[in-house]
Design a protein around this motif. Sequence first.
Motif, PDB file in Angstrom:
ATOM      1  N   CYS A   6      74.435  31.933  54.091  1.00 30.22           N
ATOM      2  CA  CYS A   6      73.718  32.964  54.839  1.00 30.22           C
ATOM      3  C   CYS A   6      74.343  33.098  56.223  1.00 30.22           C
ATOM      4  O   CYS A   6      74.702  32.097  56.855  1.00 30.22           O
ATOM      5  CB  CYS A   6      72.248  32.530  54.901  1.00 30.22           C
ATOM      6  N   VAL A   7      74.534  34.349  56.667  1.00 35.70           N
ATOM      7  CA  VAL A   7      75.206  34.614  57.939  1.00 35.70           C
ATOM      8  C   VAL A   7      74.221  34.381  59.089  1.00 35.70           C
ATOM      9  O   VAL A   7      73.508  35.282  59.505  1.00 35.70           O
ATOM     10  CB  VAL A   7      75.787  36.049  57.957  1.00 35.70           C
ATOM     11  N   ARG A   8      74.171  33.156  59.552  1.00 33.40           N
ATOM     12  CA  ARG A   8      73.213  32.773  60.589  1.00 33.40           C
ATOM     13  C   ARG A   8      73.962  32.019  61.684  1.00 33.40           C
ATOM     14  O   ARG A   8      74.807  31.173  61.409  1.00 33.40           O
ATOM     15  CB  ARG A   8      72.136  31.880  59.976  1.00 33.40           C
ATOM     16  N   TYR A   9      73.645  32.358  62.949  1.00 36.59           N
ATOM     17  CA  TYR A   9      74.346  31.755  64.080  1.00 36.59           C
ATOM     18  C   TYR A   9      73.705  30.429  64.456  1.00 36.59           C
ATOM     19  O   TYR A   9      72.542  30.391  64.854  1.00 36.59           O
ATOM     20  CB  TYR A   9      74.307  32.709  65.275  1.00 36.59           C
ATOM     21  N   ASP A  10      74.467  29.363  64.308  1.00 39.33           N
ATOM     22  CA  ASP A  10      73.973  28.035  64.632  1.00 39.33           C
ATOM     23  C   ASP A  10      75.205  27.143  64.826  1.00 39.33           C
ATOM     24  O   ASP A  10      75.649  26.463  63.900  1.00 39.33           O
ATOM     25  CB  ASP A  10      73.103  27.534  63.457  1.00 39.33           C
ATOM     26  N   PRO A  11      75.800  27.206  66.031  1.00 39.00           N
ATOM     27  CA  PRO A  11      77.092  26.543  66.250  1.00 39.00           C
ATOM     28  C   PRO A  11      77.080  25.061  65.903  1.00 39.00           C
ATOM     29  O   PRO A  11      78.109  24.538  65.454  1.00 39.00           O
ATOM     30  CB  PRO A  11      77.367  26.737  67.736  1.00 39.00           C
ATOM     31  N   ALA A  12      75.950  24.382  66.082  1.00 44.04           N
ATOM     32  CA  ALA A  12      75.952  22.949  65.796  1.00 44.04           C
ATOM     33  C   ALA A  12      75.995  22.688  64.295  1.00 44.04           C
ATOM     34  O   ALA A  12      76.814  21.912  63.799  1.00 44.04           O
ATOM     35  CB  ALA A  12      74.722  22.290  66.415  1.00 44.04           C
ATOM     36  N   ALA A  13      75.130  23.389  63.554  1.00 49.10           N
ATOM     37  CA  ALA A  13      75.049  23.120  62.120  1.00 49.10           C
ATOM     38  C   ALA A  13      76.059  23.935  61.326  1.00 49.10           C
ATOM     39  O   ALA A  13      76.481  23.519  60.249  1.00 49.10           O
ATOM     40  CB  ALA A  13      73.630  23.412  61.629  1.00 49.10           C
ATOM     41  N   LYS A  14      76.413  25.135  61.851  1.00 52.02           N
ATOM     42  CA  LYS A  14      77.290  26.024  61.084  1.00 52.02           C
ATOM     43  C   LYS A  14      78.425  26.528  61.983  1.00 52.02           C
ATOM     44  O   LYS A  14      78.498  27.724  62.292  1.00 52.02           O
ATOM     45  CB  LYS A  14      76.466  27.223  60.559  1.00 52.02           C
ATOM     46  N   PRO A  15      79.333  25.621  62.398  1.00 50.16           N
ATOM     47  CA  PRO A  15      80.371  26.043  63.339  1.00 50.16           C
ATOM     48  C   PRO A  15      81.309  27.116  62.780  1.00 50.16           C
ATOM     49  O   PRO A  15      81.739  28.017  63.512  1.00 50.16           O
ATOM     50  CB  PRO A  15      81.134  24.757  63.647  1.00 50.16           C
ATOM     51  N   GLY A  16      81.618  27.042  61.496  1.00 52.61           N
ATOM     52  CA  GLY A  16      82.565  27.997  60.909  1.00 52.61           C
ATOM     53  C   GLY A  16      82.005  29.410  60.907  1.00 52.61           C
ATOM     54  O   GLY A  16      82.617  30.346  61.423  1.00 52.61           O
ATOM     55  N   VAL A  17      80.812  29.553  60.343  1.00 54.85           N
ATOM     56  CA  VAL A  17      80.179  30.878  60.271  1.00 54.85           C
ATOM     57  C   VAL A  17      79.867  31.393  61.676  1.00 54.85           C
ATOM     58  O   VAL A  17      80.083  32.572  61.987  1.00 54.85           O
ATOM     59  CB  VAL A  17      78.889  30.806  59.414  1.00 54.85           C
ATOM     60  N   SER A  18      79.415  30.515  62.544  1.00 55.26           N
ATOM     61  CA  SER A  18      79.068  30.936  63.903  1.00 55.26           C
ATOM     62  C   SER A  18      80.293  31.473  64.639  1.00 55.26           C
ATOM     63  O   SER A  18      80.213  32.445  65.389  1.00 55.26           O
ATOM     64  CB  SER A  18      78.461  29.777  64.689  1.00 55.26           C
ATOM     65  N   ASN A  19      81.440  30.852  64.391  1.00 57.52           N
ATOM     66  CA  ASN A  19      82.675  31.328  65.016  1.00 57.52           C
ATOM     67  C   ASN A  19      83.017  32.734  64.521  1.00 57.52           C
ATOM     68  O   ASN A  19      83.379  33.615  65.308  1.00 57.52           O
ATOM     69  CB  ASN A  19      83.806  30.344  64.689  1.00 57.52           C
TER      70      ASN A  19
END
Length: 336
Positions: free
Chosen positions: A236-249
Amino acid sequence: MDENVKKKVMLSGIQPSGDLTLGSYLGAIKNWTELADQYDCYYFMADLHAITVRQNPADLRRRTLAQMAQYIAAGLDPEKNVLFIQSHVPAHAQLGWVINCYTMFGELSRMTQFKDKSAKNAENINGGLFTYPALMAADILLYQADYVPVGGDQKQHVELARNVAERFNGVYGDVFRIPEPYIPKVGARIMSLTSPENKMSKSDRDPNGCVYLMEKPEDIMRKFKRAVTDSDTENCVRYDPAAKPGVSNLIQIYAAITEKSIPEVENEFVGCGYGVFKPRVGEAVVECLRPVREEAERLLRDKAYLSEVCRTGAERAGYTANRTLRKVYKKVGFVI
Ligand code: TRP
């Protein structure tokens, strides 16, 4: 702004070390365009600095011009900024020598970049590598720069320039303006596509982590399709740099390019998995870079234009630089 108020001076040297990256384009260069309105900006290709490590001559020459063309194409307007090649303005080498004589062996020995670089180039620890910060101080002091935009790795060098300038002024009176490091407004901080905990950088060991301004669209698309996403199961396209650094980037990149906010981007991709999202980011990057790349290619073919930009830039830079140099020569006792 009142035209009669003299603007503050900003100066930065750029190592001609290869093609510009998407990271520097989104993170820094876009800011530089705005800076031109607020400051008198000087930017130069630091070829004198480049030869402190061995260079292939043909490559250095090609990269210096290519980089110039890419910066102009990316929006650094040669009419509004003074753009030049360092070796075209002899005052850099001339003041560099004088500054060397006012910089202490101990000071230079403490520079962490020297320690790093000499560890990496053990077979070529030359004098230039050691005195590089004195040349950099000269670069800055020649233009009476108020601000020097630098990344963390160069802060110690600006600090040295301040110390040397103060020392010199202490002996001879007010010759140099004391420069300050300028912390650029944080544009987008773009991370590697393959190891999103690290900044996107040309020194990334994995060539797929970094996207270049001059890359072919199909190569850019391939890199985005392969970009690391996160090992969570939500897809899911969700911004969460700590848990999802790749997608957030990827969200950051898309937001920076489309000038949308992060929640807007999240909204746009509600219900889309990574398989849909990644190529969409790739396409946005391709379309954003396409005109820049085409303009850079056009400029590189237009040799007459580029050399004219370099010539005028060097002339304008030389005018300011020589004023400082003459003052210094007089102060130290040279016959002029
Ligand atoms: N040392 C800088 C770098 O490696 C380049 C540089 C040379 C520079 N002279 C400068 C930067 C003067 C700022 C001001 O990136």
